[in-house]
Enzyme design. Structure first.
Site, PDB file in Angstrom:
ATOM      1  N   LYS A 297     -33.661  -1.555 -61.815  1.00  0.00           N
ATOM      2  CA  LYS A 297     -33.991  -2.348 -63.000  1.00  0.00           C
ATOM      3  C   LYS A 297     -34.222  -3.810 -62.618  1.00  0.00           C
ATOM      4  O   LYS A 297     -35.131  -4.450 -63.143  1.00  0.00           O
ATOM      5  CB  LYS A 297     -32.904  -2.201 -64.059  1.00  0.00           C
ATOM      6  CG  LYS A 297     -32.981  -0.830 -64.737  1.00  0.00           C
ATOM      7  CD  LYS A 297     -31.830  -0.559 -65.661  1.00  0.00           C
ATOM      8  CE  LYS A 297     -31.941   0.868 -66.205  1.00  0.00           C
ATOM      9  NZ  LYS A 297     -30.760   1.271 -66.960  1.00  0.00           N
TER      10      LYS A 297
ATOM     11  N   LYS B 104     -44.554   7.528 -61.632  1.00  0.00           N
ATOM     12  CA  LYS B 104     -43.629   8.144 -62.586  1.00  0.00           C
ATOM     13  C   LYS B 104     -43.936   7.661 -63.997  1.00  0.00           C
ATOM     14  O   LYS B 104     -44.084   6.451 -64.222  1.00  0.00           O
ATOM     15  CB  LYS B 104     -42.188   7.755 -62.221  1.00  0.00           C
ATOM     16  CG  LYS B 104     -41.176   8.294 -63.209  1.00  0.00           C
ATOM     17  CD  LYS B 104     -39.782   7.702 -63.074  1.00  0.00           C
ATOM     18  CE  LYS B 104     -39.000   8.033 -64.340  1.00  0.00           C
ATOM     19  NZ  LYS B 104     -37.673   7.531 -64.427  1.00  0.00           N
TER      20      LYS B 104
ATOM     21  N   LYS C 288     -41.666   4.121 -69.682  1.00  0.00           N
ATOM     22  CA  LYS C 288     -41.940   3.072 -70.670  1.00  0.00           C
ATOM     23  C   LYS C 288     -42.237   1.750 -69.978  1.00  0.00           C
ATOM     24  O   LYS C 288     -43.114   1.007 -70.371  1.00  0.00           O
ATOM     25  CB  LYS C 288     -40.703   2.883 -71.566  1.00  0.00           C
ATOM     26  CG  LYS C 288     -40.562   3.940 -72.628  1.00  0.00           C
ATOM     27  CD  LYS C 288     -39.207   3.859 -73.324  1.00  0.00           C
ATOM     28  CE  LYS C 288     -38.309   4.989 -72.895  1.00  0.00           C
ATOM     29  NZ  LYS C 288     -37.133   5.247 -73.716  1.00  0.00           N
TER      30      LYS C 288
HETATM   31  P1  AMP Z   1     -35.425   6.954 -70.274  1.00  0.00           P
HETATM   32  O1  AMP Z   1     -36.787   6.887 -70.846  1.00  0.00           O
HETATM   33  O2  AMP Z   1     -35.355   6.344 -68.909  1.00  0.00           O
HETATM   34  O3  AMP Z   1     -34.347   6.491 -71.222  1.00  0.00           O
HETATM   35  O4  AMP Z   1     -35.154   8.497 -70.000  1.00  0.00           O
HETATM   36  C1  AMP Z   1     -34.665   9.425 -70.947  1.00  0.00           C
HETATM   37  C2  AMP Z   1     -34.598  10.802 -70.330  1.00  0.00           C
HETATM   38  O5  AMP Z   1     -35.930  11.242 -69.995  1.00  0.00           O
HETATM   39  C3  AMP Z   1     -33.794  10.882 -69.018  1.00  0.00           C
HETATM   40  O6  AMP Z   1     -33.079  12.105 -68.970  1.00  0.00           O
HETATM   41  C4  AMP Z   1     -34.847  10.837 -67.955  1.00  0.00           C
HETATM   42  O7  AMP Z   1     -34.443  11.461 -66.761  1.00  0.00           O
HETATM   43  C5  AMP Z   1     -36.015  11.578 -68.621  1.00  0.00           C
HETATM   44  N1  AMP Z   1     -37.299  11.085 -68.093  1.00  0.00           N
HETATM   45  C6  AMP Z   1     -37.806   9.844 -68.266  1.00  0.00           C
HETATM   46  N2  AMP Z   1     -39.010   9.728 -67.654  1.00  0.00           N
HETATM   47  C7  AMP Z   1     -39.273  10.941 -67.078  1.00  0.00           C
HETATM   48  C8  AMP Z   1     -40.368  11.470 -66.299  1.00  0.00           C
HETATM   49  N3  AMP Z   1     -41.437  10.739 -66.008  1.00  0.00           N
HETATM   50  N4  AMP Z   1     -40.288  12.751 -65.881  1.00  0.00           N
HETATM   51  C9  AMP Z   1     -39.195  13.513 -66.191  1.00  0.00           C
HETATM   52  N5  AMP Z   1     -38.143  13.082 -66.913  1.00  0.00           N
HETATM   53  C10 AMP Z   1     -38.163  11.811 -67.351  1.00  0.00           C
END
Ligand code: AMP
Ligand code: TRP
Length: 329
Positions: free
Chosen positions: A112, A192, A195
């Site tokens: 981060k 990847k 957001k």
């Molecule tokens: P976040 O958006 O980082 O809060 O992620 C929320 C959930 O979505 C977590 O369990 C992440 O591991 C999953 N996640 C976020 N981005 C991806 C991605 N590109 N591929 C697979 N899982 C994702």
């Protein structure tokens, strides 16, 4: 009865990566015999968000989207993290047994900062708060994407450290669960999907905007008649991540990548196929979401009920943890 728990931060519109890595699993796990808790990680979002209106809107939007994707409040306890303030007490109790080196080794903090987020103690201790989320409802299984595995390992360490420090058995050790297609879903630029990279695909966009987004996915410059490598192409990888490797449309797409049929097969065709897969897979979710947007009372009712259920369970654990420390009898 196994307890399942997971959550997502309300830091922006949910995207295909969140669905593929996390939310799809929550929906699959809502079965008789499982007790499922899914929350919105609003305290976590405060480590980076500074706009109250945005935080409020995002919280509601995540719940609306959970319901649209198929979470069912009759089977799953859906709640906002800040509706259960006992979580922060648990965070403190765990902080007091957490050696600094456990946070120093957390890769998410370094990632981060590398992305340009400002350092703060909340961000640094983020994994302790996540441990409190998981240990509060005594979760057995935590469905997440691959990037969250280290956080679950830290949670296991903290559970053991607390039990050891106070010679008790207050916490059980949770396990993580990755989705069957445990791949990290790429975004429109091939990195990847995230957001914070601005490369996401929102399955709820209107058709025209969704099509435009799909047509903008980065590909190489191979021509209609050239053989293409599906494994390195974000269009194919997203399609496979969404529909699954066994889906006949994916098998067909893979064949056409490797051996373009007479007349050729270009990336435009592949993108059209992906667009159609998205409309098909998310047809029901898109319909439900439109209904929910017109019925805010349904979201309110779900959250009222979820907060009550979650609080009842989590406060029991916190009471046991307090008693173990000597803060209460
Ligand atoms: P976040 O958006 O980082 O809060 O992620 C929320 C959930 O979505 C977590 O369990 C992440 O591991 C999953 N996640 C976020 N981005 C991806 C991605 N590109 N591929 C697979 N899982 C994702
Ligand atoms: N850290 C998770 C993410 O960024 C969100 C989260 C917070 C979470 N608390 C949790 C996930 C507890 C699973 C369990 O995606």
């Amino acid at each position: 009865m196994p307890r399942i728990l997971s959550g997502v931060q309300p830091t922006g519109q949910l995207h295909l990566g969140n669905w593929a890595g996390a939310i799809r699993q929550f929906v699959e796990l809502q079965q008789p015999g499982n007790e499922v808790f899914v929350f919105v990680a609003s305290y976590h979002a405060l480590t980076t968000l500074r706009d109250p209106a945005v935080l409020r809107d995002n919280c509601r939007q995540v719940v609306t989207d959970y319901l649209a994707f198929g979470l069912d409040p009759a089977r799953t306890t859906i709640y906002l993290q800040h509706d259960v303030p006992e979580v922060t007490e648990l965070h403190w109790l765990l902080s007091c047994v957490c050696p600094n080196h456990l946070m120093d080794k957390a890769v998410s903090y370094k990632d981060k900062l590398n992305k340009g987020l400002s350092a703060n103690i909340g961000l640094y201790c983020y994994p302790i708060l996540q441990a409190a989320d998981i240990l509060g409802p005594q979760a057995d299984i935590v469905p997440v994407g691959r990037d969250q595995v280290q956080h679950i390992e830290i949670t296991r360490d903290l559970a053991g450290m607390f039990n050891h420090a106070f010679s008790c058995e207050v916490f059980r050790q949770p396990a993580y669960r990755l989705s069957a297609t445990a791949e990290v879903l790429p975004g429109v630029d091939g990195e990847k999907m995230s957001k914070s990279y601005g490369n996401t695909i929102d399955p709820f966009q209107d058709e025209k905007a969704l099509r435009k987004r799909v047509m903008g996915i980065k590909t190489d410059s191979k021509g209609m008649d050239d053989a293409k490598d599906p494994a390195t192409c974000p269009v194919f990888r997203i399609a496979k991540g969404v529909a699954g490797a066994d889906d006949p449309r994916i098998i067909d797409l893979e064949r056409k990548y490797r051996e373009p049929p007479a007349g050729g097969f270009g990336y435009g065709h592949a993108k059209q196929a992906l667009f159609e897969i998205l409309l098909d897979v998310f047809a029901e979710s898109r319909r439900r979401r439109a209904e929910l947007m017109a019925d805010p009372g349904a979201v309110d009712a779900c959250l009222r009920d979820g907060a009550q259920r979650a609080r009842a369970v989590i406060s029991q654990t916190v009471a046991a943890a307090r008693a173990a420390t000597g803060l209460s009898a």
